[in-house]
Design an enzyme around this catalytic site. Structure first.
Site, mmCIF file in Angstrom:
data_model
loop_
_atom_site.group_PDB
_atom_site.id
_atom_site.type_symbol
_atom_site.label_atom_id
_atom_site.label_comp_id
_atom_site.label_asym_id
_atom_site.label_seq_id
_atom_site.Cartn_x
_atom_site.Cartn_y
_atom_site.Cartn_z
ATOM 1 N N GLY A 1 3.418 13.000 4.690
ATOM 2 C CA GLY A 1 3.657 11.435 6.112
ATOM 3 C C GLY A 1 2.059 11.473 6.817
ATOM 4 N N GLN B 1 5.229 -7.520 45.619
ATOM 5 C CA GLN B 1 4.399 -6.813 45.768
ATOM 6 C C GLN B 1 4.337 -6.006 44.391
ATOM 7 O OE1 GLN B 1 2.226 -5.503 49.249
ATOM 8 N NE2 GLN B 1 0.612 -7.177 49.116
ATOM 9 N N GLU C 1 0.962 2.927 10.188
ATOM 10 C CA GLU C 1 -0.857 3.722 9.810
ATOM 11 C C GLU C 1 -1.926 4.811 11.292
ATOM 12 O OE1 GLU C 1 -3.496 -0.027 8.816
ATOM 13 O OE2 GLU C 1 -0.949 -1.732 8.688
ATOM 14 N N ILE D 1 7.607 1.404 2.439
ATOM 15 C CA ILE D 1 6.182 1.163 1.858
ATOM 16 C C ILE D 1 6.621 -0.325 2.364
ATOM 17 C CG2 ILE D 1 5.099 0.740 0.282
ATOM 18 C CD1 ILE D 1 5.015 3.941 0.964
ATOM 19 N N LEU E 1 1.124 4.934 0.433
ATOM 20 C CA LEU E 1 0.551 6.638 0.682
ATOM 21 C C LEU E 1 1.617 7.013 0.629
ATOM 22 C CD1 LEU E 1 -1.951 8.095 0.671
ATOM 23 C CD2 LEU E 1 -2.131 7.517 3.380
ATOM 24 N N THR E 2 2.405 7.049 2.099
ATOM 25 C CA THR E 2 3.264 7.702 2.467
ATOM 26 C C THR E 2 4.042 7.981 1.254
ATOM 27 O OG1 THR E 2 3.181 6.627 4.643
ATOM 28 C CG2 THR E 2 5.119 8.131 4.411
ATOM 29 N N GLU E 3 4.473 9.402 1.744
ATOM 30 C CA GLU E 3 5.330 10.144 0.861
ATOM 31 C C GLU E 3 6.892 10.752 1.700
ATOM 32 O OE1 GLU E 3 4.186 12.642 -2.290
ATOM 33 O OE2 GLU E 3 2.904 11.270 -3.481
ATOM 34 N N SER F 1 0.233 7.801 17.343
ATOM 35 C CA SER F 1 -0.808 7.917 18.080
ATOM 36 C C SER F 1 -1.872 9.312 18.077
ATOM 37 C CB SER F 1 -0.066 8.197 19.421
ATOM 38 O OG SER F 1 0.239 6.483 19.601
ATOM 39 N N PHE G 1 1.047 -0.961 0.511
ATOM 40 C CA PHE G 1 0.016 -0.012 -0.250
ATOM 41 C C PHE G 1 0.445 1.087 0.008
ATOM 42 C CE2 PHE G 1 -2.587 3.200 2.561
ATOM 43 C CZ PHE G 1 -3.764 3.087 1.993
#
Ligand code: COS
Length: 385
Positions: A130, A278, A362, A156, A124-126, A365, A122
């Protein structure tokens, strides 16, 4: 809702066994050689991992989203590198064609993607686009019955091994409305793939530049009914992809926490297993709570998608929460391992580096926060639960 529970359980059981017996033992070799052994890749194809989400009529399993996240939980108990090649193929590599492809595109390419004969990717990014994906500048100029592509795509996934690229390129004016999506086969003249990037983790999974120089594709390779639909196709693909990444976070966190529970239960200090202290239990408990929450969110969002609901905001919530939780869990697990967590004798050191990517690819955040915040304000109500 799972359609055929018995068949699904058999698939899950088969994958869990394959992960345990084949993938986990191969992890170290994959990381040190930066390559999945061909024999393992062949077995991954043979059990159908490359066609999990391709519809059954095209040779895949046609898994529902709920089934897919279940499978991803299992698959990602081994190195994320294994999921990367199949998940990118099944997910962002094939879904543009599954969701918006013409009948001819679906029947031509999906069977070959499902079998693993063609590896999907896929693009998309260049270099200059981004997070701001709609600012991409790779161009696709119409010339009679063809489009001529020029530009560079970056980071990619699967590019070095891909046989088929879904490429987002500009056919019109600025912004999202000027973007179209194309199917570009690897052998097209004018397409070259750069050397694989040297990454912090997920060795064995590859990313690279893809360069188009007067690369001609038939006009029939345009995905969708008309120009200008490609950005929406990409966003729909990413909605689904983000849910799968969230499921991968759950699988990796499960593995890390299981390893940590086992290690701290046998590692003795001050005359007792460190797991009985603990303060170590607090690390385990916080991680278990976050893992439980992340898993429950992902399953809920997957069920909603299967019912036909728009889960764009749910998917971003899942990706944001699960990837950040996975990062916190990785950090606590390294802490609980102590010095042993910082050296490469144990998988936890490798997982710590591998899972760092989940918060970035993808959609970072921060992009998930932007999508959720903007979405809430636009709809004037909260995400349905
Ligand atoms: N499903 C369908 N359509 C969508 C959509 C979705 N999930 N999200 C956006 N769209 C549509 C919008 O409705 C809009 O269409 P209209 O103009 O007809 O209204 C169009 O796409 C443009 O959307 P928007 O205005 O929201 O675009 P922006 O440029 O403001 O922002 C973000 C889009 C930031 C969300 C997008 O660029 C993004 O996801 N960036 C991160 C990219 C990424 O994840 N990269 C990772 C590499 S790919 S592995």
């Amino acid at each position: 809702m799972i359609r055929d529970a018995e068949t699904h359980q058999i698939l899950l059981h088969t994958i869990a066994r394959f992960v345990r017996e084949k993938l986990v033992p191969a992890e170290e070799e994959v990381a040190s050689s930066d390559r999945i052994p061909p024999q393992i890749l062949a077995e991954m194809k043979a059990i159908g991992l490359f066609g999990l989400t391709v519809p059954e009529e095209f040779g895949g399993f046609g898994l529902t989203m709920e089934e897919e996240v279940d499978v991803t939980f299992e698959l990602t108990r081994a190195s994320p590198a294994f999921r990367s090649i199949v998940g990118t193929n099944n997910g962002i590599g094939a879904q543009g064609i599954v969701i918006d492809g013409t009948p001819l595109q679906r029947s031509t390419y999906l069977p070959r993607l499902a079998s693993g004969e063609l590896i999907g990717s896929f693009a998309l990014t260049e270099p200059g686009a981004g997070s701001d994906a709609a600012s991409l500048v790779t161009s696709a100029r119409r010339d009679k019955d063809e489009y001529v592509l020029n530009g560079t795509k970056r980071y990619i996934t699967n590019a070095p091994e891909a046989g088929l690229f879904t490429v987002m390129a500009r056919t019109g004016g600025p912004g999202a409305q000027g973007v179209s999506a194309f199917i570009v086969e690897r052998e097209r003249a004018g397409l070259t793939v750069g050397p694989a990037d040297k990454k912090m983790g997920q060795r064995g999974a590859h990313t690279a530049d893809v360069i188009f120089e007067d690369c001609r594709v038939p006009a029939a390779n345009l995905i969708g009914e008309r120009e200008g639909q490609g950005f929406k196709t990409a966003m729909k693909v990413l909605d689904k992809g983000r849910l799968t990444i969230a499921a991968a976070c759950v699988g990796s966190a499960t593995r890390m926490l299981e390893d940590t529970l086992a290690y701290t239960s046998q590692r003795k200090q001050f005359g007792q297993p460190v797991a009985e202290f603990q303060l170590v239990q607090a690390l385990l408990a916080d991680s278990q709570c976050e893992l439980y929450a992340a898993r429950a969110m992902v399953v809920d969002a997957a069920r909603r998608r299967d019912k036909g609901e728009d889960v764009s905001l749910h998917a971003s919530c899942c990706k944001l929460f699960a990837s950040e939780a996975c990062g916190r869990i990785a950090d606590r697990c390294v802490q609980a391992f102590g010095g042993a967590g910082y050296i490469s004798d144990y998988p936890i050191e490798r997982f710590y580096r591998d899972v760092r990517l989940f918060r970035i690819y993808e959609g970072t955040s921060q992009i998930q926060q932007l999508i959720i915040g903007r979405g809430l304000v636009k709809q004037g109500s909260l995400v349905r639960v």
